[in-house]
Each structure stands twice: as structure tokens, then as C-alpha cells.
Design an enzyme around this catalytic site. Structure first.
Site, PDB file in Angstrom:
ATOM      1  N   ASP A   9     -28.893  -2.052 -32.871  1.00  0.00           N
ATOM      2  CA  ASP A   9     -28.144  -2.864 -31.909  1.00  0.00           C
ATOM      3  C   ASP A   9     -26.925  -2.041 -31.510  1.00  0.00           C
ATOM      4  O   ASP A   9     -26.626  -1.013 -32.125  1.00  0.00           O
ATOM      5  CB  ASP A   9     -27.703  -4.191 -32.573  1.00  0.00           C
ATOM      6  CG  ASP A   9     -26.832  -5.042 -31.649  1.00  0.00           C
ATOM      7  OD1 ASP A   9     -27.241  -5.262 -30.496  1.00  0.00           O
ATOM      8  OD2 ASP A   9     -25.739  -5.463 -32.069  1.00  0.00           O
ATOM      9  N   SER A  10     -26.193  -2.537 -30.504  1.00  0.00           N
ATOM     10  CA  SER A  10     -24.970  -1.839 -30.109  1.00  0.00           C
ATOM     11  C   SER A  10     -23.873  -1.972 -31.168  1.00  0.00           C
ATOM     12  O   SER A  10     -22.890  -1.241 -31.103  1.00  0.00           O
ATOM     13  CB  SER A  10     -24.450  -2.423 -28.788  1.00  0.00           C
ATOM     14  OG  SER A  10     -24.049  -3.759 -28.986  1.00  0.00           O
ATOM     15  N   CYS A  73     -31.370  -6.073 -29.927  1.00  0.00           N
ATOM     16  CA  CYS A  73     -30.364  -6.114 -28.871  1.00  0.00           C
ATOM     17  C   CYS A  73     -31.068  -6.469 -27.570  1.00  0.00           C
ATOM     18  O   CYS A  73     -31.994  -5.770 -27.156  1.00  0.00           O
ATOM     19  CB  CYS A  73     -29.715  -4.734 -28.763  1.00  0.00           C
ATOM     20  SG  CYS A  73     -28.570  -4.562 -27.387  1.00  0.00           S
ATOM     21  N   GLU A 152     -16.980  -8.188 -31.870  1.00  0.00           N
ATOM     22  CA  GLU A 152     -16.751  -6.866 -32.452  1.00  0.00           C
ATOM     23  C   GLU A 152     -15.334  -6.741 -33.022  1.00  0.00           C
ATOM     24  O   GLU A 152     -15.086  -5.932 -33.906  1.00  0.00           O
ATOM     25  CB  GLU A 152     -17.006  -5.768 -31.405  1.00  0.00           C
ATOM     26  CG  GLU A 152     -18.476  -5.628 -30.999  1.00  0.00           C
ATOM     27  CD  GLU A 152     -19.342  -4.879 -32.022  1.00  0.00           C
ATOM     28  OE1 GLU A 152     -18.835  -3.959 -32.673  1.00  0.00           O
ATOM     29  OE2 GLU A 152     -20.529  -5.239 -32.165  1.00  0.00           O
ATOM     30  N   CYS A 184     -28.089 -12.949 -26.541  1.00  0.00           N
ATOM     31  CA  CYS A 184     -27.402 -11.733 -26.995  1.00  0.00           C
ATOM     32  C   CYS A 184     -27.250 -11.925 -28.491  1.00  0.00           C
ATOM     33  O   CYS A 184     -26.820 -12.997 -28.938  1.00  0.00           O
ATOM     34  CB  CYS A 184     -26.033 -11.590 -26.334  1.00  0.00           C
ATOM     35  SG  CYS A 184     -25.001 -10.307 -27.087  1.00  0.00           S
ATOM     36  N   THR A 185     -27.615 -10.895 -29.260  1.00  0.00           N
ATOM     37  CA  THR A 185     -27.653 -11.098 -30.715  1.00  0.00           C
ATOM     38  C   THR A 185     -26.256 -11.232 -31.329  1.00  0.00           C
ATOM     39  O   THR A 185     -26.128 -11.605 -32.495  1.00  0.00           O
ATOM     40  CB  THR A 185     -28.438  -9.963 -31.398  1.00  0.00           C
ATOM     41  OG1 THR A 185     -27.902  -8.704 -30.970  1.00  0.00           O
ATOM     42  CG2 THR A 185     -29.913 -10.049 -31.053  1.00  0.00           C
ATOM     43  N   HIS A 186     -25.216 -10.943 -30.548  1.00  0.00           N
ATOM     44  CA  HIS A 186     -23.859 -11.192 -31.036  1.00  0.00           C
ATOM     45  C   HIS A 186     -23.478 -12.683 -30.985  1.00  0.00           C
ATOM     46  O   HIS A 186     -22.576 -13.111 -31.701  1.00  0.00           O
ATOM     47  CB  HIS A 186     -22.825 -10.447 -30.175  1.00  0.00           C
ATOM     48  CG  HIS A 186     -22.704  -8.989 -30.454  1.00  0.00           C
ATOM     49  ND1 HIS A 186     -23.672  -8.081 -30.115  1.00  0.00           N
ATOM     50  CD2 HIS A 186     -21.694  -8.263 -31.030  1.00  0.00           C
ATOM     51  CE1 HIS A 186     -23.268  -6.869 -30.466  1.00  0.00           C
ATOM     52  NE2 HIS A 186     -22.081  -6.951 -31.023  1.00  0.00           N
TER      53      HIS A 186
HETATM   54  N1  DGL Z   1     -26.191  -7.528 -29.159  1.00  0.00           N
HETATM   55  C1  DGL Z   1     -26.337  -6.991 -27.835  1.00  0.00           C
HETATM   56  C2  DGL Z   1     -27.350  -7.840 -27.058  1.00  0.00           C
HETATM   57  O1  DGL Z   1     -28.117  -8.571 -27.661  1.00  0.00           O
HETATM   58  C3  DGL Z   1     -24.977  -6.871 -27.219  1.00  0.00           C
HETATM   59  C4  DGL Z   1     -24.871  -5.816 -26.230  1.00  0.00           C
HETATM   60  C5  DGL Z   1     -23.485  -5.262 -25.961  1.00  0.00           C
HETATM   61  O2  DGL Z   1     -23.070  -4.386 -26.700  1.00  0.00           O
HETATM   62  O3  DGL Z   1     -22.894  -5.641 -24.936  1.00  0.00           O
HETATM   63  O4  DGL Z   1     -27.436  -7.767 -25.848  1.00  0.00           O
END
Ligand code: DGL
Length: 271
Positions: A9-10, A73, A152, A184-186
Site C-alpha cells: 500500500d502507499s 490499495c 498518515e 480507500c484502505t486508509h
Molecule cells: N490506501 C490507499 C488506497 O486505498 C491510499 C492511497 C493514497 O496514498 O492516497 O487508495
């Protein structure tokens, strides 16, 4: 098979998927890379996100000998999934298709919503995925720039988050959805605030559990899961790497996922 499952993921977001995979498949080794040095992916051009996704996927294969890759992600899935599926020598899993399935099965009214990064929402990936399911629903999509940055930074509640959420969630509220996918996984880390803004009658759907079920079923069917005997001899190892500041990754990641993050290591994209 004893090789690990790879995941990227990011940053911290994919840890929500890692949690679900670890809980469902406690015998499996796991290698997770959070590209915190280059987050957020959401505002970046798709070509750049695709390039990052290739670096991460190939590193998981070449440096960690993974038996499968979970693109944890949505933004990277939307930008690179099809290329990765063709290119990688191991099975590749995404979060978009499982999320879309979970979303349509959660609605009663047929009015559904998805929120995600600018990259994910503008790609139209969810519209395509929901259309492919061929069900009578109306999908409203809204981008939520700024949500990832709050997570983050470790800020998952408070007035600033709530004020931004009220503004960004207005389109899905107005559409009167009864199920909202956190695309979004965040975003599961912001679920409390999102729940308060959307109201108790809206079901929040996360792709993490559904993705873990797909991983279990497909790896199981392909005979790629570890057998119980070797798992009894050698407990599952979970390795976490980050391209950014390691002490922050271990500290915040430890709070979000658990103590496994204590031994997080550095990942370099040119290794
Ligand atoms: N967790 C990422 C997703 O599911 C986030 C992407 C980001 O860094 O903007 O899209």
C-alpha cells in the site's frame, strides 16, 4: 506452500487488509510494504502510481519470494491491476472487486456510495466493477482528498477531521445512500468520524474482510496455503517494511495494527 503472501500500500492503509488476512489465515507468512516515503498516491498521475506499483510488486517477488500479491490499495489497484495480473508470475489480488461485491450485498434501498482518493474515484474503477455485477443499484462516488494525510499523521478524530468529513461526504449524504464503501484502505481508521457524519442508518462497508476471503479461497483452491504440519513447526512470520521513516512506521503502525510492527525494516525501491 511455505512462501509468504506479499502485500503493499502507499502507507498504513493496507494494514487494515493485513489485519484481516492475518486473522483469517493465521498460519500464513506475510510481507507487507508501506510506501510511506512516497504517499499519498491519490493525487498522483496514474502513470506514476503504476510505476510505483510495479516496483513494489517486483520487489515482493524478487526480494521476498512471495507466492501471491495483494494490492492493498485502491488507488494502485485502479491504476495497475490489469498490468500486474498479466505481468506477475504469481496470483495478484485487489481490493476493488471484493469491495464492490460487499457493497452491493449490503444495500437494501439500492442507493449505494463509494468514497476514495481522487485517483481511485476519477478512474471510474468502482462504476465499472459495480456495473459488471449487473444489479439494480445507483452508485454515487465522492473523492475525499485529505483523509489519507490525516491517517498518515495519526490524526483519526477531532474537529479538523470532522469538518473535512462533513464537506467531503455531502454528495453521498445527499444521495441518501444506505451503504457506503470505504474505497480507500486508509479510511477504516476514520470510520468513527465517517459513521457520525453519515448517521447510524448507513452501513459502512470495508473491503478488508471480503478481500481476505478471496485470498483464502483462491490460494486454497490452488493448493498454495501452508499445511498445518509445517505451521505447527514454524509459526507464521509477519514482516513489515516501509520506504519512509521507520520509527514513525513502527510507532503509528504498532498503534494501528499491533506489536508486530515493532521490528519494521527499511524498504528501498531500487533494491
Ligand atoms: N490506501 C490507499 C488506497 O486505498 C491510499 C492511497 C493514497 O496514498 O492516497 O487508495
Amino acid at each position: 506452500m511455505d512462501r509468504p503472501i506479499g502485500m503493499f500500500d502507499s502507507g498504513f492503509g493496507g494494514l487494515t487488509v493485513a489485519r484481516a488476512v492475518i486473522d483469517l489465515l493465521p498460519n500464513e507468512h506475510l510481507v507487507y510494504i508501506g510506501d510511506t516515503g512516497r504517499y499519498p498516491y491519490g493525487p498522483r498521475p496514474q502513470t506514476e502510481v503504476r510505476e510505483f506499483a510495479h516496483q513494489l510488486a517486483w520487489s515482493l517477488v524478487n526480494d521476498f519470494d512471495v507466492k501471491a500479491i495483494v494490492v492493498a490499495c485502491n488507488t494502485a489497484s485502479a491504476a495497475a491491476l490489469h498490468e500486474l495480473e498479466h505481468e506477475m508470475p504469481v496470483p495478484v489480488f485487489d481490493v476493488v472487486a471484493p469491495g464492490a461485491r460487499a457493497l452491493v450485498s449490503a444495500t437494501h434501498s439500492g442507493r449505494i456510495g463509494v468514497i476514495g482518493t481522487v485517483g481511485t474515484i476519477s478512474s471510474g474503477a468502482y462504476e465499472r466493477e459495480v456495473e459488471a455485477l449487473d444489479v439494480e443499484v445507483t452508485l454515487t462516488a465522492a473523492a475525499c482528498p485529505g483523509f489519507v494525510e490525516f491517517v498518515e499523521r495519526g490524526q483519526t478524530s477531532g474537529d479538523d477531521v470532522t469538518i473535512l468529513a462533513e464537506r467531503l461526504l455531502a454528495p453521498v449524504k445527499q444521495a441518501n445512500v444506505d451503504a457506503l464503501l470505504l474505497g480507500c484502505t486508509h479510511y477504516p481508521y476514520l470510520a468513527r468520524v465517517i459513521h457520525e457524519v453519515m448517521g447510524p442508518e448507513v452501513t459502512l462497508v470495508s473491503s478488508a474482510d471480503e478481500t481476505a476471503f478471496v485470498v483464502r479461497d483462491r490460494l486454497g483452491a490452488a493448493g498454495l496455503l501452508r499445511d498445518i504440519a509445517s505451521a505447527a513447526l514454524e509459526p507464521a512470520q509477519h514482516r513489515f517494511l516501509s520506504s519512509g521513516d521507520i520509527s514513525w512506521f513502527a510507532d503509528l503502525g504498532g498503534r494501528l495494527l499491533g506489536p508486530e510492527l515493532r521490528d519494521a525494516a527499511q524498504w528501498h525501491h531500487d533494491t
